[in-house]
Design an enzyme around this catalytic site. Structure first.
Site, PDB file in Angstrom:
ATOM      1  N   GLU A   1      39.484  29.239  42.161  1.00 18.31           N
ATOM      2  CA  GLU A   1      38.698  29.569  43.356  1.00 18.31           C
ATOM      3  C   GLU A   1      37.821  30.785  43.089  1.00 18.31           C
ATOM      4  OE1 GLU A   1      41.662  30.487  46.270  1.00 18.31           O
ATOM      5  OE2 GLU A   1      42.551  28.501  46.138  1.00 18.31           O
TER       6      GLU A   1
ATOM      7  N   LYS B   1      36.721  34.603  43.828  1.00 17.70           N
ATOM      8  CA  LYS B   1      37.380  35.794  44.362  1.00 17.70           C
ATOM      9  C   LYS B   1      36.365  36.515  45.250  1.00 17.70           C
ATOM     10  CE  LYS B   1      40.420  39.612  43.456  1.00 17.70           C
ATOM     11  NZ  LYS B   1      39.881  40.471  44.478  1.00 17.70           N
TER      12      LYS B   1
ATOM     13  N   LYS C   1      45.250  29.846  40.428  1.00 18.40           N
ATOM     14  CA  LYS C   1      46.552  29.707  41.088  1.00 18.40           C
ATOM     15  C   LYS C   1      47.235  28.433  40.600  1.00 18.40           C
ATOM     16  CE  LYS C   1      44.742  31.679  45.354  1.00 18.40           C
ATOM     17  NZ  LYS C   1      44.253  31.429  46.700  1.00 18.40           N
TER      18      LYS C   1
ATOM     19  N   CYS D   1      -3.037  52.753  52.919  1.00 17.39           N
ATOM     20  CA  CYS D   1      -2.185  53.385  51.899  1.00 17.39           C
ATOM     21  C   CYS D   1      -2.038  52.395  50.743  1.00 17.39           C
ATOM     22  CB  CYS D   1      -0.819  53.719  52.501  1.00 17.39           C
ATOM     23  SG  CYS D   1       0.415  54.159  51.263  1.00 17.39           S
TER      24      CYS D   1
ATOM     25  N   LEU E   1      46.726  40.590  44.232  1.00 15.08           N
ATOM     26  CA  LEU E   1      46.688  39.794  42.997  1.00 15.08           C
ATOM     27  C   LEU E   1      46.660  40.711  41.796  1.00 15.08           C
ATOM     28  CD1 LEU E   1      43.903  37.252  44.020  1.00 15.08           C
ATOM     29  CD2 LEU E   1      46.236  36.623  43.432  1.00 15.08           C
TER      30      LEU E   1
HETATM   31  S1  IVH Z   1      45.034  34.757  47.182  1.00 14.55           S
HETATM   32  C1  IVH Z   1      49.241  35.564  47.172  1.00 14.55           C
HETATM   33  N1  IVH Z   1      42.601  33.907  46.815  1.00 14.55           N
HETATM   34  O1  IVH Z   1      41.773  39.444  46.685  1.00 14.55           O
HETATM   35  C2  IVH Z   1      47.843  35.679  46.777  1.00 14.55           C
HETATM   36  N2  IVH Z   1      42.927  36.206  47.358  1.00 14.55           N
HETATM   37  O2  IVH Z   1      42.969  41.408  44.988  1.00 14.55           O
HETATM   38  C3  IVH Z   1      47.062  36.345  47.814  1.00 14.55           C
HETATM   39  N3  IVH Z   1      40.837  37.472  47.542  1.00 14.55           N
HETATM   40  O3  IVH Z   1      44.184  40.453  49.021  1.00 14.55           O
HETATM   41  C4  IVH Z   1      45.648  36.294  47.702  1.00 14.55           C
HETATM   42  N4  IVH Z   1      39.456  35.823  47.116  1.00 14.55           N
HETATM   43  O4  IVH Z   1      41.850  39.787  49.887  1.00 14.55           O
HETATM   44  C5  IVH Z   1      43.378  34.962  47.110  1.00 14.55           C
HETATM   45  N5  IVH Z   1      40.476  33.019  46.492  1.00 14.55           N
HETATM   46  C6  IVH Z   1      41.255  34.048  46.786  1.00 14.55           C
HETATM   47  C7  IVH Z   1      40.723  35.327  47.056  1.00 14.55           C
HETATM   48  C8  IVH Z   1      41.597  36.386  47.326  1.00 14.55           C
HETATM   49  C9  IVH Z   1      39.551  37.103  47.425  1.00 14.55           C
HETATM   50  C10 IVH Z   1      41.269  38.844  47.846  1.00 14.55           C
HETATM   51  C11 IVH Z   1      42.339  38.950  48.890  1.00 14.55           C
HETATM   52  C12 IVH Z   1      43.470  39.613  48.186  1.00 14.55           C
HETATM   53  C13 IVH Z   1      42.764  40.359  47.093  1.00 14.55           C
HETATM   54  C14 IVH Z   1      43.652  40.701  45.948  1.00 14.55           C
END
Ligand code: IVH
EC number: 6.5.1.2
Length: 602
Positions: A115, A117, A292, A432, A84
């Site tokens: 969502e 992260k 997204k 102690c 991302l």
């Molecule tokens: S979507 C096409 N959604 O963040 C989009 N990734 O920095 C693909 N990640 O590789 C990822 N929470 O490991 C998506 N809600 C979320 C996420 C998420 C964590 C991680 C994932 C990705 C990385 C990118």
């Protein structure tokens, strides 16, 4: 000055090294924000001078190159696993939003799915005819590693999907991570048994998934949340992202309860702030939100560039890591007597708080890092836990070696080396003063006896004045002793005595937890209470009886038995219950309840 080409090559080499450390060695030598800054720098240089872009530039591939570790089998991702793009502030997020609106030229308002992260590892799950047949890591986005056996140890991932309309081949993508509570428990146990201690939950999760022995992974208790779709063949899914997630949930897959649809930039910014506020309450690490486009057809219309989709962005929270200098190392004695090195730092601001000290896991972490006074280090603060030193960024040429104490800094007694010399411990118990203070702090804490108004400041003075030399002494305190504590007048003193009086009525589980037996948290206390019902039955339980209780193995059973066999502990328990009158309502009919017994199939 370096030529532009040298500058680009140097950045490429440096970033590839950091990627290798992060993805393959599960270590980070630079804070995330520093890495992001460097990759942005490289990206903008390459945009200006595309003739210097190489196929293996870190900007051209998602993760680390595939390097064979223990002959792990490679898996080809038919639908690439993308990364991302990040935005770090409101301004850049609004720019992303505007770009999307311009590119889509759509008269209808665009719906976004927001969502969490998750800060773990991307995993792809392949289901064929509803059965889990393969699980793999992201790897470089095109080729990952087969981790099916380890993924099967994650309880929330079904091996068979339930319900109807499941496509013949379905790839579900999500994040595997370790709960903060599991991480803490695992590190505490590792410390006791002389095993490797992980520096953060992400590294712990990565280490667990790379285990060649799934029996080790199963003990590590990983979690999983689905956030997207890969391949779909022989069937259909909804064209709305959030509806796909709902469908996943119907099929028995774990999804996040925090996912929301947002329709305006204001709603998205509000979501960002709400999640930021909730972040410290979560039992897992997140480092931002992901925004997204909800409509999969619009996602397709926008497409992706080399490594990132154009229809999504990660809006990161401000850095929780900073670089600073270690000025001194002190040793703190914890409740169980283990000495923890505490680094005194040049104060730095980390997400709104000034941090001037940080812990290292144990003495061996000091040796492993080779930390010296004067070194520059990365400090991480996550949630409300004590900041931690993650790694060294720069060694001072005139750094002073840390002197490991040979006697307890609190009581002066001789120290004992723990198995594997992973740590050192004062075995003087409640004699102690440091261990007594920590034990009292735990005893009166909210989840234990919940004595309001008594905290570490008052405890420290009571112990230093020798008014309290054991847990039970708290209940014998007189007004004229309490008024000798700073800022306590007769009215407050009486209030504290009333609070102590109130705390005598408690629950068996709280009382057990309050005793501070090593490894006995709230859940284990609840399970012990549900199984044994009364204090007398528990006191008489043997190791076999104890290991019958859910969540208790032989290590913890031995800890409980050793604690109960210790003469002083038995005496304190008797005084607290018989003389002071700590009491609880007996639990009717829950003696040796089946729900807290281990399943016979385990
Ligand atoms: S979507 C096409 N959604 O963040 C989009 N990734 O920095 C693909 N990640 O590789 C990822 N929470 O490991 C998506 N809600 C979320 C996420 C998420 C964590 C991680 C994932 C990705 C990385 C990118």
């Amino acid at each position: 000055m370096d030529s532009i080409k040298d500058q680009i090559t140097n950045l490429q080499i440096l970033l590839r090294y950091y990627q290798y450390q992060y993805h393959i060695m599960d270590q980070s030598e630079v804070p995330d924000f520093e890495y992001d800054k460097l990759i942005d720098e490289l990206r903008s240089l390459e945009a200006k001078y595309p003739q210097f872009i190489t196929v293996n530039s870190p900007t051209q591939c998602v993760g680390a190159p595939i390097i064979s570790l223990n002959d792990v089998k490679k898996v080809y991702h038919e639908v690439p696993m993308l990364s991302l793009d990040n935005v770090m502030d409101k301004h850049s997020y609004l720019a992303f939003h505007k770009r999307i609106e311009n590119e889509l030229q759509n008269s209808d308002p665009i719906t976004f799915c927001c969502e969490l992260k998750f800060d773990g590892l991307a995993v792809s799950l392949l289901y064929e005819q509803g059965k889990l047949v393969m699980a793999s890591t992201r790897g470089d986005g095109h080729n990952g590693e087969n981790i099916t056996n380890n993924i099967r140890t994650i309880r929330s991932i079904p091996s068979d999907l339930k319900g109807v309309n499941i496509p013949d081949r379905l790839e579900v993508r999500g994040e595997a991570f370790m709960l903060l509570s599991s991480f803490k428990k695992m590190n505490d146990e590792a410390l006791f048994s002389g095993h490797k201690v992980f520096s953060n939950p992400r590294n712990a999760a990565a280490g667990s998934l790379r285990q060649t022995d799934p029996r080790v992974t199963i003990k590590r208790q990983l979690s999983f949340i689905c956030y997207g779709l890969g391949l779909v063949e022989g069937g259909k899914v909804s064209t709305s992202h959030i509806e796909c997630l709902q469908q996943f949930q119907n099929w028995g897959l774990p999804v996040s309860e925090y996912t929301r649809l947002c329709f305006t930039t204001n709603e998205i910014l509000k979501y960002y702030h709400q999640i930021q506020v909730s972040r410290p309450l979560l039992d897992y690490e997140i480092d931002g939100i992901v925004i997204k486009i909800d409509n999969l057809l619009l996602q397709k219309q926008l497409g992706s560039i080399t490594r990132t989709p154009r229809w999504a962005v990660a809006f990161k929270f401000p850095a929780q890591e900073q670089i600073t200098i270690v000025r001194d190392i002190e040793f703190q004695v914890g409740r169980t007597g283990v000495l923890t090195p505490v680094a005194k730092l040049d104060p730095v601001h980390i997400s709104g708080v000034i941090v001037s000290s940080a812990t290292l896991h144990n003495t061996s972490a000091l040796h492993r890092l080779g930390l010296k006074i004067g070194d520059s280090v990365i400090v991480r603060r996550s949630g409300d836990v004590i900041p931690q030193i993650i790694s060294i960024t720069n060694r001072s040429s005139s750094g002073l070696s840390v002197i490991i104490p040979t006697s307890c800094p609190a009581c002066g007694s001789v120290l004992q080396y723990l198995k594997g010399k992973i740590g050192i411990r004062c075995t003087n118990g409640l004699v102690c003063s440091a261990q007594l203070k920590a034990a009292l702090k735990h005893f009166v804490s909210r989840r234990a006896l919940n004595v309001r108004g008594i905290g570490i400041r008052i405890i420290t003075q009571l112990v230093d004045k020798k008014y309290v030399t054991t847990l039970s002494d708290l209940f014998f305190l007189k007004v004229n002793q309490l008024t000798e504590i700073e800022h306590i007048g007769p009215i407050t003193a009486q209030k504290l005595i009333n609070e102590l009086e109130k705390a005598k009525k408690t629950t068996f589980s709280r009382f057990l937890y309050a005793l501070g037996i090593s490894q006995i948290g709230q859940t284990t206390s609840d399970n012990l209470v549900a199984y044994f019902g009364t204090l007398d039955t528990l006191i008489q339980a043997n190791i076999d009886d104890l290991t019958e209780v859910d969540g208790i193995g032989t290590v913890v059973a031995n800890r409980i038995r050793n604690f109960l066999d210790e003469k002083n502990n038995r005496q304190v328990i008797r005084i607290l219950v018989d003389d002071i009158g700590i009491h609880w309502t007996p639990i009717v009919g829950s003696f040796q309840k089946t729900s807290s017994r281990k399943s016979l199939l385990k």
